[in-house]
Motif scaffolding. Structure first.
Motif, PDB file in Angstrom:
ATOM      1  N   MET A  36      15.505  50.405   0.690  1.00  0.00           N
ATOM      2  CA  MET A  36      15.310  51.109  -0.480  1.00  0.00           C
ATOM      3  C   MET A  36      15.776  49.885  -0.981  1.00  0.00           C
ATOM      4  SD  MET A  36      16.421  53.957  -2.291  1.00  0.00           S
ATOM      5  CE  MET A  36      18.069  53.721  -2.429  1.00  0.00           C
ATOM      6  N   ALA A  37      16.557  49.200  -1.305  1.00  0.00           N
ATOM      7  CA  ALA A  37      17.035  48.027  -2.158  1.00  0.00           C
ATOM      8  C   ALA A  37      16.012  47.473  -2.012  1.00  0.00           C
ATOM      9  CB  ALA A  37      18.618  47.456  -2.265  1.00  0.00           C
ATOM     10  N   LYS A  40      13.385  47.187  -4.516  1.00  0.00           N
ATOM     11  CA  LYS A  40      13.430  47.152  -6.516  1.00  0.00           C
ATOM     12  C   LYS A  40      13.466  46.224  -6.944  1.00  0.00           C
ATOM     13  CE  LYS A  40      16.553  51.469  -5.709  1.00  0.00           C
ATOM     14  NZ  LYS A  40      18.084  51.854  -6.176  1.00  0.00           N
ATOM     15  N   GLN A  41      13.132  45.995  -8.513  1.00  0.00           N
ATOM     16  CA  GLN A  41      13.422  45.280  -9.276  1.00  0.00           C
ATOM     17  C   GLN A  41      14.528  45.063  -9.511  1.00  0.00           C
ATOM     18  OE1 GLN A  41      10.163  44.922 -12.272  1.00  0.00           O
ATOM     19  NE2 GLN A  41       8.717  45.797 -10.706  1.00  0.00           N
ATOM     20  N   GLU A  44      16.795  47.650 -12.404  1.00  0.00           N
ATOM     21  CA  GLU A  44      16.406  48.828 -11.136  1.00  0.00           C
ATOM     22  C   GLU A  44      18.349  48.789 -10.624  1.00  0.00           C
ATOM     23  OE1 GLU A  44      13.604  51.411  -9.399  1.00  0.00           O
ATOM     24  OE2 GLU A  44      12.636  48.951  -9.365  1.00  0.00           O
ATOM     25  N   PHE A  45      19.145  47.517 -10.401  1.00  0.00           N
ATOM     26  CA  PHE A  45      20.056  47.745 -10.004  1.00  0.00           C
ATOM     27  C   PHE A  45      21.298  47.850 -11.071  1.00  0.00           C
ATOM     28  CE2 PHE A  45      17.877  45.133  -6.836  1.00  0.00           C
ATOM     29  CZ  PHE A  45      18.453  45.804  -5.537  1.00  0.00           C
ATOM     30  N   THR A  51      18.487  55.349  -6.990  1.00  0.00           N
ATOM     31  CA  THR A  51      17.613  56.155  -7.283  1.00  0.00           C
ATOM     32  C   THR A  51      16.175  56.139  -6.001  1.00  0.00           C
ATOM     33  OG1 THR A  51      17.246  54.526  -9.006  1.00  0.00           O
ATOM     34  CG2 THR A  51      18.434  57.252  -9.317  1.00  0.00           C
ATOM     35  N   PRO A  53      13.223  53.430  -5.504  1.00  0.00           N
ATOM     36  CA  PRO A  53      12.757  52.418  -6.419  1.00  0.00           C
ATOM     37  C   PRO A  53      11.391  52.697  -7.704  1.00  0.00           C
ATOM     38  CG  PRO A  53      12.164  52.189  -4.398  1.00  0.00           C
ATOM     39  CD  PRO A  53      12.940  53.082  -4.330  1.00  0.00           C
ATOM     40  N   HIS A  57       8.596  46.491  -5.381  1.00  0.00           N
ATOM     41  CA  HIS A  57       8.456  45.065  -5.221  1.00  0.00           C
ATOM     42  C   HIS A  57       8.366  44.001  -4.371  1.00  0.00           C
ATOM     43  CE1 HIS A  57       8.690  42.178  -8.918  1.00  0.00           C
ATOM     44  NE2 HIS A  57       9.712  42.277  -8.018  1.00  0.00           N
ATOM     45  N   GLY A 259      17.716  41.567  -5.001  1.00  0.00           N
ATOM     46  CA  GLY A 259      16.066  42.095  -4.932  1.00  0.00           C
ATOM     47  C   GLY A 259      15.913  41.130  -3.506  1.00  0.00           C
TER      48      GLY A 259
END
Length: 294
Positions: A36-37, A40-41, A44-45, A51, A53, A57, A259
């Protein structure tokens, strides 16, 4: 009395299932989180890490593959792992067959030597291996004017195969020893020689054990870091995926760009997950059938 026994057995099964579920969750949740990570952009971290994404990305994988040279590192790892497995199987399969099926002078010594190799942690002998290769390179440079043994992916694959021989021969020999001799005797009566019997009769019967050996050694070679870091010590030389991943993590953490770092982790994990899914049934069979005597 029977009711108490039944209740106790039921509670035991419930306990086992709960433990298995907890173990599965403890493994699956971190793996799912990394996947999932990886899409992510970077912004978002800094929020809630759990949460989902906002969008996928995929640029993280492009950056990890090209900018961080993970593509080149992966090709190096594929070459080293594949070559090491080929060398290992070419040596270990005939050796295991001979040690487990034939009686000859020195067989007990050889079996004892390979058994002793099981108790030697490879990480403890990395320095002697490095010194041996370094001294060899010094002689080669004096003689031919260039080095060869260090920073060489082929030599790294050879070292991997050599260090995996004790475990591989131990596992295959144990499996070969469980096979009845009737198959070989029937093949000899039909006119088959030793080589034909070995390749056409015994090895196909040992497929589950061979698959188990391939998977275990693939995981070991693919994720190996210490030997690769020691023998591939040139700053501009080739690197395998675990070493390249560490460089990527250090670079992305200092740049606060997470990311691509998690995308690199996914690139390392994905081949092992795919291979395990493909050979899961044969792996389970190979781990259980070797303990049966017949």
């Amino acid at each position: 009395m029977n009711n108490k026994s039944y209740s106790g057995e039921k509670l035991y099964k419930v306990f086992i299932y709960l433990v298995l579920i907890l173990l599965a969750v403890s493994i699956l949740v971190p793996v799912a989180w990394v996947f999932m990570a990886s899409v992510k952009q970077n912004a978002e971290f800094y929020g809630n890490p759990w949460t989902l994404p906002a969008s996928f990305h995929w640029q993280n994988f492009v950056e990890a593959w090209t900018t961080a040279k993970m593509g080149s590192y992966m090709l190096n790892s594929v070459y080293v792992t594949a070559l090491a497995l080929v060398i290992l199987l070419v040596v270990a399969l005939p050796a295991s067959y001979c040690l487990s099926r034939f009686k000859f002078r020195g067989v007990k010594f050889l079996n004892g030597a390979f058994m002793a190799g099981l108790f030697i942690n490879v990480n403890y002998i990395v320095v002697p291996i490095f010194l041996m290769l370094r001294d060899g390179d010094v002689w080669i440079k004096k003689t031919f004017g260039s080095t060869f043994l260090q920073n060489n992916l082929t030599i790294l694959a050879l070292v991997y195969a050599a260090t995996a021989l004790p475990f591989t021969i131990y596992l295959l020999s144990g499996y070969f020893a469980t096979l009845p001799h009737d198959f070989e005797e029937a093949a000899y009566i039909d006119g088959a020689g030793y080589h034909k019997t070995m390749f056409q009769i015994i090895f196909p019967m040992a497929k589950p054990s061979i698959v188990t050996v391939i998977l275990f050694n693939f995981l070991s070679f693919w994720n190996e870091y210490i030997i690769s870091m020691t023998l591939m010590n040139s700053a501009k030389g080739p690197k395998t995926l675990p070493v390249g991943l560490l460089n990527l993590m250090q670079a992305q953490q200092s740049a606060a760009n997470y990311g691509p770092m998690y995308a690199g982790l996914v690139l390392v994990m994905l081949p092992t997950l795919i291979l395990y899914i493909c050979v899961q049934k044969n792996l389970t069979k190979g781990m259980t059938v070797g303990g049966l005597k017949g």
